[in-house]
Design a protein around this motif. Sequence first.
Motif, short mmCIF file in Angstrom:
data_model
loop_
_atom_site.label_atom_id
_atom_site.label_comp_id
_atom_site.label_asym_id
_atom_site.label_seq_id
_atom_site.Cartn_x
_atom_site.Cartn_y
_atom_site.Cartn_z
N VAL A 3 -10.71 -24.92 4.35
CA VAL A 3 -9.39 -24.28 4.37
C VAL A 3 -8.97 -23.94 2.95
N ARG A 4 -9.18 -24.91 2.05
CA ARG A 4 -8.76 -24.70 0.68
C ARG A 4 -9.50 -23.52 0.06
N GLY A 5 -10.81 -23.46 0.31
CA GLY A 5 -11.61 -22.35 -0.22
C GLY A 5 -11.12 -21.01 0.30
N ALA A 6 -10.84 -20.97 1.58
CA ALA A 6 -10.37 -19.71 2.18
C ALA A 6 -9.04 -19.30 1.56
N LEU A 7 -8.15 -20.27 1.35
CA LEU A 7 -6.84 -19.96 0.76
C LEU A 7 -6.99 -19.46 -0.67
N ILE A 8 -7.92 -20.08 -1.41
CA ILE A 8 -8.13 -19.64 -2.80
C ILE A 8 -8.60 -18.19 -2.82
N LEU A 9 -9.52 -17.87 -1.92
CA LEU A 9 -10.00 -16.48 -1.83
C LEU A 9 -8.85 -15.53 -1.49
N LEU A 10 -7.99 -15.95 -0.55
CA LEU A 10 -6.86 -15.12 -0.14
C LEU A 10 -5.92 -14.88 -1.32
N VAL A 11 -5.62 -15.95 -2.05
CA VAL A 11 -4.73 -15.82 -3.21
C VAL A 11 -5.34 -14.88 -4.25
N ALA A 12 -6.64 -15.04 -4.49
CA ALA A 12 -7.30 -14.18 -5.49
C ALA A 12 -7.23 -12.72 -5.06
N ALA A 13 -7.47 -12.47 -3.78
CA ALA A 13 -7.44 -11.10 -3.28
C ALA A 13 -6.03 -10.51 -3.41
N LEU A 14 -5.02 -11.30 -3.05
CA LEU A 14 -3.64 -10.81 -3.12
C LEU A 14 -3.20 -10.60 -4.57
N PHE A 15 -3.70 -11.45 -5.46
CA PHE A 15 -3.38 -11.30 -6.89
C PHE A 15 -3.93 -9.96 -7.39
N ALA A 16 -5.17 -9.67 -7.01
CA ALA A 16 -5.78 -8.40 -7.41
C ALA A 16 -5.00 -7.23 -6.81
N LEU A 17 -4.62 -7.37 -5.55
CA LEU A 17 -3.86 -6.31 -4.89
C LEU A 17 -2.53 -6.08 -5.60
N SER A 18 -1.89 -7.20 -6.01
CA SER A 18 -0.61 -7.10 -6.71
C SER A 18 -0.76 -6.31 -8.01
N LEU A 19 -1.92 -6.47 -8.67
CA LEU A 19 -2.16 -5.72 -9.91
C LEU A 19 -2.44 -4.25 -9.62
N ALA A 20 -2.86 -3.95 -8.38
CA ALA A 20 -3.26 -2.58 -8.06
C ALA A 20 -2.11 -1.73 -7.53
N VAL A 21 -1.01 -2.38 -7.14
CA VAL A 21 0.07 -1.64 -6.46
C VAL A 21 1.17 -1.27 -7.45
N GLY A 22 1.61 -0.02 -7.38
CA GLY A 22 2.71 0.43 -8.23
C GLY A 22 2.72 1.94 -8.26
N PRO A 23 3.82 2.51 -8.78
CA PRO A 23 3.93 3.97 -8.81
C PRO A 23 2.79 4.63 -9.58
N ALA A 24 2.21 3.93 -10.56
CA ALA A 24 1.14 4.55 -11.34
C ALA A 24 -0.19 4.49 -10.61
N GLY A 25 -0.22 3.81 -9.47
CA GLY A 25 -1.43 3.79 -8.65
C GLY A 25 -2.48 2.79 -9.12
N MET A 26 -3.61 2.81 -8.40
CA MET A 26 -4.72 1.89 -8.68
C MET A 26 -5.33 2.11 -10.06
N ALA A 27 -5.22 3.35 -10.54
CA ALA A 27 -5.91 3.72 -11.78
C ALA A 27 -5.56 2.79 -12.94
#
Lengths: 319, 269
Positions: A3-27
Amino acid sequence: MRVRGALILLVAALFALSLAVGPAGMAALWDRTGPMPLILWEIRLPRAVLALVIGAGLGLAGAAMQGFLRNPLAEPGILGVSGMAALGAVLTIHLGLATALPLALPLAALTGAVIGVGLILGLAGPRGGSVTLILAGIAISALSGALTALVLNLAPNPWAANDIVFWMMGSLADRSWVHVALAVPFIAVGGAVLLIQGRALDALTLGEDAAQSLGVRMPRLRLALVLGTAAVVGAGVAVAGAIGFIGLVVPHLLRPLAGHRPGALLPLAALGGAALLLAADVAVRVILPSGDLKLGVLTALVGSPLFLHLIWQMRRGRV
Amino acid sequence: MGIAVVIGATGFAGADPVAEAPSRVVSINLCTDQLALLIAVPGQIAALSELAFDASYGVDVPPGVGMTLGQAEDVHAMAPDLVLAGTFSGGAAVAMLERLGHRVERFAPEVTLDDIRANIRRMGDVLEQPARAAALVAEFDAGLRALQDGGRRPRAALWFANGYAPGPATLAGQILEAAGFANVAVEAGIDANGFLSLEQLVLLAPEVIVTGQPYPGASRAEDILRHPVIAALNGVAVAPVTDRDWVCGTPTVLRAVAGLVAIRRGLAP
């Protein structure tokens, strides 16, 4: 562990997504030209770091309070602890202390939170009956909310009254490294204090007497809970406002996965809280890209139905 | 208040007889306060709103003019023969005053420079001082022409607390345009009232960021203006302006235009 491993992966993925979202786009993630690096490093990264750390802190604080009070309805936002922290923060800002001494902001929010947790634990008593707990929470929330609104309405700054919604609903929009530096140390220390109470909280499930015979010192545990929760909630509120329901939703969802042991739940709730706040912060930017939709709007939309569900279950004696 | 002084001197001799004109005018809105002061002859105004007496708005209230809180009760007690109000302020008070039989003239907020001219003329009509109003319009147009020099139009952002970024269909947007700047809000698709997030602003990379003076005390809404990324932007000038010249659509906006023109002339050609 799985469970812990899965949650860590989820957090990492959401962290990356958070860096990718914004008016300036993924670029902004790979473009090294023009204003893009600034957008990534100065705007998106501090925001994602704050979501991660504050979310983890709120999940952890919720799980710890629920473990200590042995009541699934305990949550810093619902019980008015976040509101008291916001009051402390608002008072320092509008008395001018926060400009004179930046550390005054998290310290005052922490003090507000200590008073809030102290009042809750004092009023609810060691057993933490649900009705007393929730009523105390309602009273403290109402009082802190009213005083916060009063301070902001009396402030000479015409924008201050506008800030009421920020302090009551929370937002991570346009926060900077300054805010990361103010909040993260307190949350790290408070979080560590809460995490090491796992065994004591496990023992407490057997009842207070049994826990004491197992070597748990109740006054010390209570003090650790008060200070740890206050540090985590206070520092988070000081920079992001009062974000509700994370400490309610996350432990509730993860409790079965932790085998209903409060000690095992603590690290999982921290990871889950981080994931939920990161997701909420991505969602507010997707729903309203150029505005500032408050985080509390989303967390309450997810949290209140669950809260009602919990109350329903309690009425039928299942919790 | 240079304009007011000039008009006051030239217009007074040709003023219409005060006997027919309203002689106990009460204004309950800061913007109608300012406009009425510029056009009325001495003695016509009985009272102005509270804000006109607030030094931070820089209104020069002549002696003998009273203050009103803008509530139906105190306005009624002054027995005015004309009440001036804004369309969006004091709704309940205005409705009550009309019920009590007072003549209330409502002025819509000025959104364009043409609205300013229209409201000046209308104020001249309701105060029965059309000649003074016409002279004020002429003065305003001459002042505006003197500030326009047809140079390069640098890209600028209007950016206030909470990221508020007015577009071209707002008074602030018109001031920016009159001062010879191109408003970057247009590029973000903002026509009237809009918001630019910090990220959008950085992406638009304007040459100048025009922003408000921070108010006393502090607020989360104004934090955004002090975000470190603004300081990290290379070659972007941040120009704080005085809000009071931007609030009302009166000839005082010329001061705001003049301030921006000075900033523009300070930029690289």
